[in-house]
Design a protein around this motif. Structure first.
Motif, short mmCIF file in Angstrom:
data_model
loop_
_atom_site.label_atom_id
_atom_site.label_comp_id
_atom_site.label_asym_id
_atom_site.label_seq_id
_atom_site.Cartn_x
_atom_site.Cartn_y
_atom_site.Cartn_z
N SER A 194 7.67 18.06 28.50
CA SER A 194 7.62 17.22 27.30
C SER A 194 8.50 15.98 27.41
CB SER A 194 8.02 18.04 26.08
OG SER A 194 9.33 18.58 26.24
N GLY A 195 9.59 16.05 28.19
CA GLY A 195 10.44 14.87 28.34
C GLY A 195 9.72 13.72 29.01
N GLN A 196 8.91 14.03 30.00
CA GLN A 196 8.13 12.99 30.66
C GLN A 196 7.08 12.40 29.73
OE1 GLN A 196 6.61 14.08 34.51
NE2 GLN A 196 8.46 15.22 35.07
N LEU A 197 6.50 13.25 28.88
CA LEU A 197 5.54 12.76 27.90
C LEU A 197 6.22 11.83 26.90
CD1 LEU A 197 2.84 12.68 26.45
CD2 LEU A 197 3.42 14.86 25.37
N ARG A 198 7.41 12.19 26.49
CA ARG A 198 8.15 11.34 25.56
C ARG A 198 8.39 9.96 26.17
NH1 ARG A 198 14.06 12.87 25.50
NH2 ARG A 198 13.85 11.64 27.40
N GLU A 199 8.77 9.93 27.44
CA GLU A 199 9.02 8.65 28.09
C GLU A 199 7.73 7.86 28.26
OE1 GLU A 199 12.01 7.18 28.87
OE2 GLU A 199 12.54 8.82 27.50
N ALA A 200 6.62 8.56 28.51
CA ALA A 200 5.34 7.87 28.63
C ALA A 200 4.95 7.21 27.32
CB ALA A 200 4.25 8.85 29.07
N ALA A 201 5.25 7.88 26.22
CA ALA A 201 4.97 7.28 24.92
C ALA A 201 5.88 6.10 24.65
CB ALA A 201 5.12 8.34 23.82
N ARG A 202 7.16 6.26 25.02
CA ARG A 202 8.13 5.19 24.76
C ARG A 202 7.79 3.92 25.54
NH1 ARG A 202 12.60 3.11 26.92
NH2 ARG A 202 12.45 4.48 28.73
N THR A 203 7.25 4.09 26.74
CA THR A 203 6.93 2.93 27.58
C THR A 203 5.48 2.47 27.42
OG1 THR A 203 6.43 4.43 29.44
CG2 THR A 203 8.67 3.55 29.29
N GLY A 204 4.74 3.07 26.50
CA GLY A 204 3.40 2.61 26.22
C GLY A 204 2.34 3.08 27.19
N GLN A 205 2.63 4.11 28.00
CA GLN A 205 1.62 4.61 28.94
C GLN A 205 0.54 5.43 28.25
OE1 GLN A 205 3.38 6.41 32.53
NE2 GLN A 205 5.33 5.51 31.92
N VAL A 206 0.85 5.98 27.08
CA VAL A 206 -0.13 6.74 26.32
C VAL A 206 -0.20 6.17 24.91
CG1 VAL A 206 0.24 8.85 27.66
CG2 VAL A 206 1.55 8.48 25.57
N THR A 207 -1.37 6.29 24.32
CA THR A 207 -1.55 5.83 22.94
C THR A 207 -1.07 6.88 21.95
OG1 THR A 207 -3.57 4.78 23.76
CG2 THR A 207 -3.22 4.78 21.39
N VAL A 208 -1.32 8.14 22.28
CA VAL A 208 -0.94 9.25 21.42
C VAL A 208 -0.24 10.30 22.27
CG1 VAL A 208 -1.76 11.06 19.85
CG2 VAL A 208 -2.94 8.84 19.92
N ALA A 209 0.90 10.77 21.82
CA ALA A 209 1.63 11.86 22.49
C ALA A 209 1.59 13.08 21.59
CB ALA A 209 3.07 11.46 22.79
N LEU A 210 1.04 14.17 22.09
CA LEU A 210 0.85 15.37 21.28
C LEU A 210 1.99 16.36 21.44
CD1 LEU A 210 -2.93 16.08 21.99
CD2 LEU A 210 -1.95 14.97 19.98
N GLU A 211 2.28 17.05 20.35
CA GLU A 211 3.13 18.24 20.35
C GLU A 211 4.50 18.03 20.98
OE1 GLU A 211 1.87 20.31 18.56
OE2 GLU A 211 -0.29 20.14 18.70
N LEU A 212 5.16 16.94 20.66
CA LEU A 212 6.52 16.76 21.15
C LEU A 212 7.48 17.59 20.32
CD1 LEU A 212 6.75 12.93 21.88
CD2 LEU A 212 6.87 14.79 23.53
N PRO A 213 8.33 18.40 20.97
CA PRO A 213 9.29 19.20 20.21
C PRO A 213 10.28 18.32 19.46
CG PRO A 213 9.09 19.98 22.48
CD PRO A 213 8.39 18.66 22.41
N ASP A 214 10.83 18.86 18.40
CA ASP A 214 11.76 18.08 17.59
C ASP A 214 12.97 17.62 18.39
OD1 ASP A 214 10.21 18.24 15.37
OD2 ASP A 214 11.27 19.92 14.47
N ASP A 215 13.47 18.47 19.31
CA ASP A 215 14.64 18.05 20.06
C ASP A 215 14.32 16.86 20.97
OD1 ASP A 215 13.03 19.48 21.73
OD2 ASP A 215 14.61 20.72 22.60
N GLN A 216 13.06 16.76 21.42
CA GLN A 216 12.67 15.60 22.22
C GLN A 216 12.60 14.34 21.36
OE1 GLN A 216 12.28 15.24 25.40
NE2 GLN A 216 12.38 17.36 26.11
#
Length: 457
Positions: free
Chosen positions: A253-275
């Motif tokens: 999930s950390g890599q997904l969070r960074e992908a969202a932050r840098t605009g690599q994905v339009t929608v990031a699903l199911e990110l845990p609250d701590d992320q």
């Protein structure tokens, strides 16, 4: 603008459960599309392995399945049934559902939309519905997720390619939940029932009825879905608004969070609250939390005898002990600490809409002094080591939860602190597979605020 998706479940409690939100009464009106065409990149951190609505319950696969398969009816945003493959939702009011009071049976009639087509151009007819039903109830087809309801259908009468009637041998109120996906007889009819669950078709379905179809699939990397133009047949020319949807899979999930932050994905699903909390700034991103019909609970093991101790559970036929354990844990403090006050405590694991099934006599307030009095009056006396005992049995047990989730690890630790503070029991958390305490969660994979409170029932 990237969208970070989380879930805000509504906890229910008789212990540790999440309540469910009641559907909104207003009829659903879809928002007009703001843009036609284009591609949406969706990020997730779990990789689906099988796209079978019959044999697979992987949540990330279910999200893709919803785009690949059409059902007789579907749920709108207010969780109300609307017609999908059929022309209208069958009800008692419109005469499509009939009930024989004398025999206790019911019939449900459907009419498919005319002109429906599979993605390969073949006609989708009532024969496909009957084929799907026969597979589900065939004892040679092993591993079907839930044949419940389908087994209540005694037969299906096909009147013509669009019209058919389901005959139930009993009243089955949940008939609208059946056939959320219909399977292609012309594609799967030649597969033997014994081989069907493992057929390569499910790894990459090539004949589908939903608005999208798979054009590229790289396991553990990405899935590309493109518009299924055949879906428009029988739907007055309507077509999916998007050209394509790309599901990108990230190892964690950390890599997904960074992908969202840098605009690599339009929608990031199911990110845990701590992320989400780790983000110093969401920038152009929008964070949405969504509720779902799911709950989490911890349930005391009622096995008699307990396979670990060889004895009956301590709380068997001891309602005072169960009540004391409930009162000794500060559930609102758990919500504040681990769910940031974004979860709502309910009074039962039963959905809040079904209030008539709730027990009004069960006290759920935190009352450490009351818990002590209950245990004293129930014969649980404190020994020299500070542990209570009764009839030669010490009041000790384990709280077991899954690894890898800070909230799941922290909640039992906090519960143990309260139990030790009041000396109502000696409990210790154990990380690993649930043994003494069962950890259950409802449908879905929501990882946002949930309440975790011991449910002694």
């Amino acid at each position: 603008m990237p969208l970070l998706g989380g879930c805000s479940s509504l906890p229910s409690v008789h212990g540790l459960s999440l309540g469910t939100a009641s559907p909104l009464p207003a009829s659903y009106q879809p928002e007009p599309a703001r843009h036609e065409g284009g591609t949406v990149v969706v990020g997730d951190w779990e990789s689906p392995t099988n796209f079978s609505p019959l044999f697979n319950e992987e949540v990330p696969a279910a999200q893709v399945d919803a785009l690949l398969y059409a059902g007789l009816v579907r749920l709108d945003a207010n969780l109300q049934p609307v017609a999908d493959l059929v022309q209208r939702v069958p009800t008692l009011q419109n005469g499509d559902v009939t009930w024989n009071h004398a025999t206790g049976t019911m019939d449900v009639s459907y009419r498919l939309r005319p002109g429906l087509r599979w993605s390969d151009g073949q006609a989708l007819t009532a024969d496909d519905v009957a084929f799907t039903w026969k597979l589900i109830v065939n004892p040679k087809v092993q591993g079907v997720l839930s044949p419940d309801g389908y087994a209540a259908i005694s037969r299906i009468d096909i009147h013509d390619p669009q019209r058919f009637t389901l005959h139930f041998d009993r009243v089955y109120p949940k008939y609208l939940t059946l056939f959320p996906a219909v399977l292609p007889q012309h594609r799967l009819g030649a597969v033997s029932p014994e081989q069907l669950p493992g057929d390569p078709f499910w790894a990459r379905p090539d004949v589908v009825s939903g608005p999208f179809k798979i054009s590229e699939l790289v396991p553990d990397n990405h899935i590309t879905l493109v518009r299924n133009d055949a879906w428009s047949q029988g739907r007055s020319g309507r077509r999916p608004h998007l050209d394509s949807i790309v599901y990108r899979i990230y190892p964690e999930s950390g890599q997904l969070r960074e992908a969202a932050r840098t605009g690599q994905v339009t929608v990031a699903l199911e990110l845990p609250d701590d992320q989400l909390a780790a983000l110093s700034s969401t920038g152009a991103m929008t964070v949405q939390r969504r509720s779902q019909l799911a709950y989490e609970q911890v349930t005391f093991n009622q096995a008699d005898p307990n396979p670990l101790t060889g004895q009956a559970p301590l709380w068997k036929n001891d309602p005072a002990l169960l009540q004391a354990l409930r009162q000794a844990i500060d559930r609102p403090a758990i919500v504040k600490k681990f769910f940031h006050d974004q979860a709502q405590l309910a009074d039962s694991p039963i959905p809040t809409a079904l209030t008539q099934f709730h027990d009004p006599d069960v006290a759920l307030d935190y009352d450490l002094g009351g818990a002590r009095k209950l245990l004293d009056g129930d014969g649980w006396s404190i020994g020299g080591d500070g542990i209570r005992s009764k009839n030669g049995r010490r009041l000790t047990f384990q709280l077991v939860t899954a690894l890898g989730n800070q909230r799941h690890a922290g909640t039992p630790q906090r519960a143990v602190q309260w139990l030790r503070r009041g000396r109502p029991a000696r409990a210790r958390p154990v990380r690993g597979r649930a043994v003494d305490l069962e950890h259950r969660s409802g449908p879905g994979r929501c990882v946002s605020p949930r309440a975790l409170i011991a449910n002694p029932y």
